[in-house]
Structure formats: C-alpha cells, structure tokens
Design a protein around this motif. Structure first.
Motif, PDB file in Angstrom:
ATOM      1  N   PHE A 128       5.120  11.149  21.849  1.00 44.81           N
ATOM      2  CA  PHE A 128       4.834  11.403  20.421  1.00 44.81           C
ATOM      3  C   PHE A 128       5.780  12.352  19.687  1.00 44.81           C
ATOM      4  CE2 PHE A 128       4.494  16.237  21.418  1.00 44.81           C
ATOM      5  CZ  PHE A 128       3.960  16.444  22.513  1.00 44.81           C
ATOM      6  N   GLY A 129       5.998  12.077  18.221  1.00 43.80           N
ATOM      7  CA  GLY A 129       6.798  12.252  18.027  1.00 43.80           C
ATOM      8  C   GLY A 129       8.055  11.699  17.316  1.00 43.80           C
ATOM      9  N   ASP A 130       8.349  10.923  18.474  1.00 47.22           N
ATOM     10  CA  ASP A 130       9.211  10.068  17.647  1.00 47.22           C
ATOM     11  C   ASP A 130       8.883   9.376  16.969  1.00 47.22           C
ATOM     12  OD1 ASP A 130      11.167   8.320  20.730  1.00 47.22           O
ATOM     13  OD2 ASP A 130      11.190   8.825  18.769  1.00 47.22           O
ATOM     14  N   THR A 131       9.649   8.338  16.232  1.00 50.29           N
ATOM     15  CA  THR A 131       9.974   7.649  15.180  1.00 50.29           C
ATOM     16  C   THR A 131       8.736   7.149  14.920  1.00 50.29           C
ATOM     17  OG1 THR A 131      11.986   6.862  15.319  1.00 50.29           O
ATOM     18  CG2 THR A 131      10.460   5.719  14.459  1.00 50.29           C
ATOM     19  N   GLN A 132       8.136   7.343  13.297  1.00 51.31           N
ATOM     20  CA  GLN A 132       6.680   6.869  13.237  1.00 51.31           C
ATOM     21  C   GLN A 132       6.789   5.305  11.963  1.00 51.31           C
ATOM     22  OE1 GLN A 132       3.949  10.039  12.171  1.00 51.31           O
ATOM     23  NE2 GLN A 132       4.475  11.388  14.135  1.00 51.31           N
ATOM     24  N   TYR A 133       6.783   4.691  12.173  1.00 50.04           N
ATOM     25  CA  TYR A 133       6.737   3.233  11.338  1.00 50.04           C
ATOM     26  C   TYR A 133       5.684   3.712  10.413  1.00 50.04           C
ATOM     27  CZ  TYR A 133       9.665   2.405  14.579  1.00 50.04           C
ATOM     28  OH  TYR A 133      11.079   2.214  15.085  1.00 50.04           O
ATOM     29  N   PHE A 134       5.314   3.727   9.204  1.00 54.12           N
ATOM     30  CA  PHE A 134       4.305   4.022   8.238  1.00 54.12           C
ATOM     31  C   PHE A 134       4.194   2.517   7.229  1.00 54.12           C
ATOM     32  CE2 PHE A 134       3.996   8.406   7.617  1.00 54.12           C
ATOM     33  CZ  PHE A 134       4.617   9.493   7.953  1.00 54.12           C
ATOM     34  N   SER A 158      -3.861  13.344  13.846  1.00 56.04           N
ATOM     35  CA  SER A 158      -3.009  12.252  14.868  1.00 56.04           C
ATOM     36  C   SER A 158      -4.161  11.602  15.553  1.00 56.04           C
ATOM     37  CB  SER A 158      -1.897  12.636  15.811  1.00 56.04           C
ATOM     38  OG  SER A 158      -1.691  13.937  16.368  1.00 56.04           O
ATOM     39  N   TYR A 173      -1.659   8.140  13.053  1.00 52.26           N
ATOM     40  CA  TYR A 173      -1.371   9.065  12.509  1.00 52.26           C
ATOM     41  C   TYR A 173      -2.013   8.644  10.745  1.00 52.26           C
ATOM     42  CZ  TYR A 173       1.940   9.817  15.655  1.00 52.26           C
ATOM     43  OH  TYR A 173       2.725   9.804  17.063  1.00 52.26           O
ATOM     44  N   TYR A 199       0.255   5.612  19.513  1.00 53.80           N
ATOM     45  CA  TYR A 199      -0.220   7.150  18.449  1.00 53.80           C
ATOM     46  C   TYR A 199      -0.489   6.450  17.154  1.00 53.80           C
ATOM     47  CZ  TYR A 199       1.374   9.559  22.763  1.00 53.80           C
ATOM     48  OH  TYR A 199       1.496  10.072  23.874  1.00 53.80           O
ATOM     49  N   TYR A 233      -4.891   9.387  19.639  1.00 51.37           N
ATOM     50  CA  TYR A 233      -3.854   9.687  20.714  1.00 51.37           C
ATOM     51  C   TYR A 233      -5.236   8.463  22.429  1.00 51.37           C
ATOM     52  CZ  TYR A 233      -1.726   8.679  25.441  1.00 51.37           C
ATOM     53  OH  TYR A 233      -1.358   8.074  26.868  1.00 51.37           O
TER      54      TYR A 233
END
Lengths: 114, 109
Positions: free
Chosen positions: A99-105, A48, A33, A31, A50
């Motif tokens: 989806f909605g889990d930890t997003q790494y920026f 987002s 974003y 995923y 996918y």
C-alpha cells in the motif's frame, strides 16, 4: 496496457437520491481506492479497500457512503442520499502491494446533484 | 497533514523551455509521487520516488527529493504543448495519497 475503468462517465441525480458509481480496477491489483475532486479543488481521499474490507477512510467518508466489491472485478461506491455538495468528480484507483505504492486512476465519474 | 503543496500555482512557458515545479510536505514519507491531470480528465501517474532516493529520471522528467527539507521538484525538459496540464505531488500516508493543489502548466507553441 491494463487500465482502471469507471462507469458512468457522467451521472446526474436529484438531491436525496441514491447513486452507485462503478469501477473495474486493474485485474491483478489488490488495493482499491475512491477519491473525489470538487471543481477547482484538490483531489481528496475517501476510502481504501483491501481483502474485502475498508482499510482506511477519511472524515469525508461518513455513513452516507459505502463501498463494495460485489464480484471479482467490480468495485462500487454508493452514496445513499445525495446532497448538493456531493457534486464532484469521483476517481477510482487501484494498486498492487505494498500500500502507498503507485496508484493507477480511472478517468472519473462526474456526479452532478441537482 | 502530510499533504504536498506545489509551487508555483501557475507556470507559463514556451515550447522547448524547461519547466520546474516544487512540492513541499510536512511529515515523514515512504514515497512521493507526481501525477498529471489534463483538464477535466483523470490522473496519470508520472513517477514515484522513494524516501531513500534523491533523484530519479523518466524520459524528459527528472524528480528530486530532499527529505531533510521535506521538498521535491519535478523538472520537465524540452517542454511540448502536449505537456499543458496540472501537475500534482502526492505523499503516501498509510493507504491514502494526499494531494496538493497542483501547478497549472501552460506550454505555448
């Protein structure tokens, strides 16, 4: 530790020009974003992505914006005709399922529109 | 909107003290996440707490979640000057994370 990378770190452009912001997400993530943060304001969700298509987009993400995953590693945000108000920090993020889990920026690209 | 809102907006403490930040949100969530942002830099994920969890620890961080009050708190114990940053809570709404305006934490030596 794997991390999200973004290029360039700073982009200066003239109003009306097209810009492409590039991101390399973490390799096994599915995923992707884009977010933006106007100076002094909160981080705002743009889009987002996918399975090679947009899964969700915000009202900000209008027709002047587009995203693409041109190959197996890059994820790009294109702004077709930049406006002064597009000046912001743009962050790419990636996550594993669900989806909605930890997003790494990533570290962000500062876009300045003159 | 599901977005979180942090309180206080700014917090100034001395090294060694504890810092507590609160977050409120409006609708049901799957999880709530806390992020840190150093000035002009990217967002660093700190901790995720799921809706069926009430408390979670990670090093000097303690997060609580009260779904009945739609609120969460982040406690940083024994703060250090390096903890100086902005802290954001983010709620998951579909694919998007909805961020609040953040708490600006200043830790002075």
């Amino acid at each position: 530790e794997p991390e999200v990378t973004q290029t360039p770190s700073h982009q200066v452009t003239q109003m009306g020009q097209e810009v492409i912001l590039r991101c390399v997400p973490i390799s096994n993530h599915l995923y992707f974003y884009w977010y933006r943060q106007i100076l002094g304001q909160k981080v705002e969700f743009l889009v987002s992505f996918y399975n090679n298509e947009i899964s969700e987009k915000s009202e900000i993400f209008d027709d002047q914006f587009s995203v693409e995953r041109p190959d197996g590693s890059n994820f790009t945000l294109k702004i077709r005709s930049t406006k002064l108000e597009d000046s912001a920090m743009y962050f790419c993020a990636s996550s594993e399922p669900p989806f909605g889990d930890t997003q790494y920026f990533g570290p962000g690209t500062r876009l300045t529109v003159l | 909107s599901q977005q979180g809102e942090e309180d206080p907006q700014a917090l100034s403490i001395q090294e060694g003290e504890n810092a507590t930040m609160n977050c409120s949100y409006k609708t049901s969530i799957n999880n709530l996440q806390w992020y840190r942002q150093n000035s002009g830099r990217g967002l660093v994920h700190l901790i995720l707490i799921r809706s069926n969890e009430r408390e979670k620890h990670s090093g000097r961080l303690r997060v609580t979640l009260d779904t009945s009050k739609k609120s969460s708190s982040l406690l940083i114990t024994a703060s250090r000057a390096a903890d100086t940053a902005s802290y954001f809570c983010a709620t998951a709404s579909g694919y998007a994370l909805n961020f609040g305006k953040g708490t600006s934490l200043l830790v002075t030596p």
